[in-house]
Design an enzyme around this catalytic site. Sequence first.
Site, PDB file in Angstrom:
ATOM      1  N   ASP A 144       0.873  -1.183   0.000  1.00 10.95           N
ATOM      2  CA  ASP A 144       0.000   0.000   0.000  1.00 10.95           C
ATOM      3  C   ASP A 144       0.911   1.234   0.000  1.00 10.95           C
ATOM      4  OD1 ASP A 144      -2.141   1.719   0.030  1.00 10.95           O
ATOM      5  OD2 ASP A 144      -3.198   0.731   1.673  1.00 10.95           O
TER       6      ASP A 144
HETATM    7  C1  NOJ Z   1      -4.028   3.982   0.206  1.00  5.80           C
HETATM    8  C2  NOJ Z   1      -5.192   3.041   0.324  1.00  5.80           C
HETATM    9  O1  NOJ Z   1      -5.110   2.333   1.540  1.00  5.80           O
HETATM   10  C3  NOJ Z   1      -5.297   2.070  -0.822  1.00  5.80           C
HETATM   11  O2  NOJ Z   1      -6.479   1.323  -0.687  1.00  5.80           O
HETATM   12  C4  NOJ Z   1      -5.264   2.803  -2.121  1.00  5.80           C
HETATM   13  O3  NOJ Z   1      -5.455   1.915  -3.205  1.00  5.80           O
HETATM   14  C5  NOJ Z   1      -3.945   3.542  -2.214  1.00  5.80           C
HETATM   15  N1  NOJ Z   1      -3.860   4.497  -1.122  1.00  5.80           N
HETATM   16  C6  NOJ Z   1      -3.768   4.265  -3.549  1.00  5.80           C
HETATM   17  O4  NOJ Z   1      -4.567   5.372  -3.600  1.00  5.80           O
END
Ligand code: NOJ
Length: 736
Positions: free
Chosen positions: A266
């Site tokens: 993530d």
């Molecule tokens: C953080 C989030 O937790 C995740 O779900 C998301 O896909 C990413 N950011 C990218 O925006």
Amino acid sequence: MIKSMSVALEKNRGKDLWATLQKMSLRDKIGQLRQVDGSGGRSDASLLEAIRHGRVGSVINVVDPDLVNELQEIALHESPAGVPLVFARDVIHGFKTIFPIPLGQAATWDTDLAREAAHLAALEAYAVGIRWTFAPMIDVSRDPRWGRIAESFGEDPLLNALFGRAMIDGFQGNDLSAEGSIAACAKHFVGYGDSEAGIDYGSTNVSEFELRNVHLEPFRAAVAAGVASVMSSLSDVDGIPATAHRDLIRGVLRDEWGFAGLVVSDWDSVKQLSVHGITSDDKESAYQAAEARIDVEMTSDTYENHLADLVSSGQIGIEAVDSMAMSVLKFKKNLGLFDRPYTPKNYKSGISEAEIKDCARRQASESFILLKNSDSVLPLNQKKLSSICLVGPMADQDREQLGTWVFDGDPARSETPLKAFQDLLQPDCEVLFEKGLATTRSSCAELADFAVEKAQHADAVVAIIGEEAILSGEAHCRANIDLPGEQVELIRRLKATGKTIIVVILSGRPLTIGDLLPHADAVLFALHPGTMTGPAICDLLFGHKAPSGKLPFTLPKSVGQVPIYYSKKNGGRPATHDSIMSIDDIPAGAEQTSFGMTAFHLDDGFEPLFPFGFGLSYTEFTYSDLHILSNELSRGGELHVSVCVRNTGLQDAFEVVQLYTRDRVGSVTRPVKELKAFNRVLVRSGEAQTMRFSLSREDLSFYRRCREYGVEAGEFDLWVGGSSQADLHVTFEIDA
Ligand code: NOJ
């Protein structure tokens, strides 16, 4: 040292990719493992330079197709290895046209429609060059305080698994390389939905059996469905941050389930390993993430800065980097990027905006859950109305009705309730409108007086209230899950006019609405239904369709009951109606005793406000004749059951028929009820449908005390009905 078992296999499967990999320098390979944020666009000179030098494998957040092609051109013709980039974006519940938030999609219990919606979202995203979305989110979510419950399919593992699979199919289609297909990403692996106190990014302390039988199950289904990628969670799992969790990523996901796709971290979650306190610096973070086999690092740069050193010092084997880079190359090859790297100019999917909006409207109207309908005040008879008063801070909010995480959603496409009422009813019926409150968080003031005044002049009052989009989603958690501001007070004042008050709630999460219910004649609850919220509300309020949504979560009476979910364990002292007492029943000075005591709250009992799976219709359904037709489970076959569902009311309507089981005795304690199957079916007024369900041994399997999946012999209960409180019941057995 990471010893990659899979590189040899990959060598044989994709000779051309292996040749590509062999020509790449270590720096080029590490570049493929790096995903950068491209939101700075053309003016971000460092982005262009990094691509030119082969230091980038994928880019997140570029949605300009011309820029996509310009960056692709640099990657292909100026970078040393000439490997195409892949462009990623969060396409969560639509792209330009917004469908209900995932929790609302789950409320439809219509997986075919979720598949269709994801396919249409993919077409819109593909048109601007996006080939990778970070959806579906299949974190089982049992805490409405957690803002990201909005992005989930609710509290149940099966609902998350089936909706996850539908979305994966919709995004990816039959052929990932085909025009209009984009790669899905099952996230967040794993346990993210269980963060303490419902606070985003909090710790998750999930037991081994709970992890296996609840949180991992949707991911197992996603892998079986062929999901192209999996994202690791930002949180930790029982002391080990998911992004460094070798046992879960390499152990369970890769080795046990055979996942051959790509694993992405993530946002910054590799770098954050040192913030968790599991590593002391970025170099160690890179080491642990690579050890766990995170292929792509999203936005942080620990691989970029340290992986080469880790390889030259021998801490990380080159085979590991090869294996990770090969995951990326295979991913890109599967997307057809080596053959068609550019985004076609003026791509036309052949599907019009009107067709996409039609799907959004159908899904939105299926997602509303009717919680109350005193004296059948709904549906409203359009012909008998000469005036209607629309009230509420959500009645004309083109952006708020879209819900969370809609970076590209176009509010200009939104059809608000006010617009829909005007389009449908005028000029025969006068549509009065007054916001009543400036926002969902406001206190009653002058605006409320205006609303009450206008309501007095209308035949019926429809109040559209709820939560603004920004109150849910990532990092937007609430400790109090009441309707915000003085919305309940506004409804109370409207009710005092003596008019019929219909309340429509548009929310990002389950809310505690017990104090609202007495002041509303009817309540329709929806989870931000998206672009077509207004027409969907009209479809239902005026009876063009009957509501068929069912709660994909348990609606609590109070936040103190959280987490409350239907598939709980019995414990040794389960509560019954006879065993509980109210706080008011306790005499002053009473002495403490635990004798005869059971599991409940003194102030809220043990039952929710509304159970999982609940939702009224404009008609009545009766269930009868539940029969076990055959039981071959002991011989490895299936169990077949049938049930009769009769529509005894006056309107044709859809019913979501739900089947639950209980495994009475297990080697580990088993839930008191588990959803095993459901079917959304049209039953015409006065008619009956015989529904058949089949269950396999796999459906009844679980992760057992012996640490293996399987079904255990013994007696089972089986219920079928219109909610998790279904009472039509039979039993069956599986022999040893
Ligand atoms: C953080 C989030 O937790 C995740 O779900 C998301 O896909 C990413 N950011 C990218 O925006």
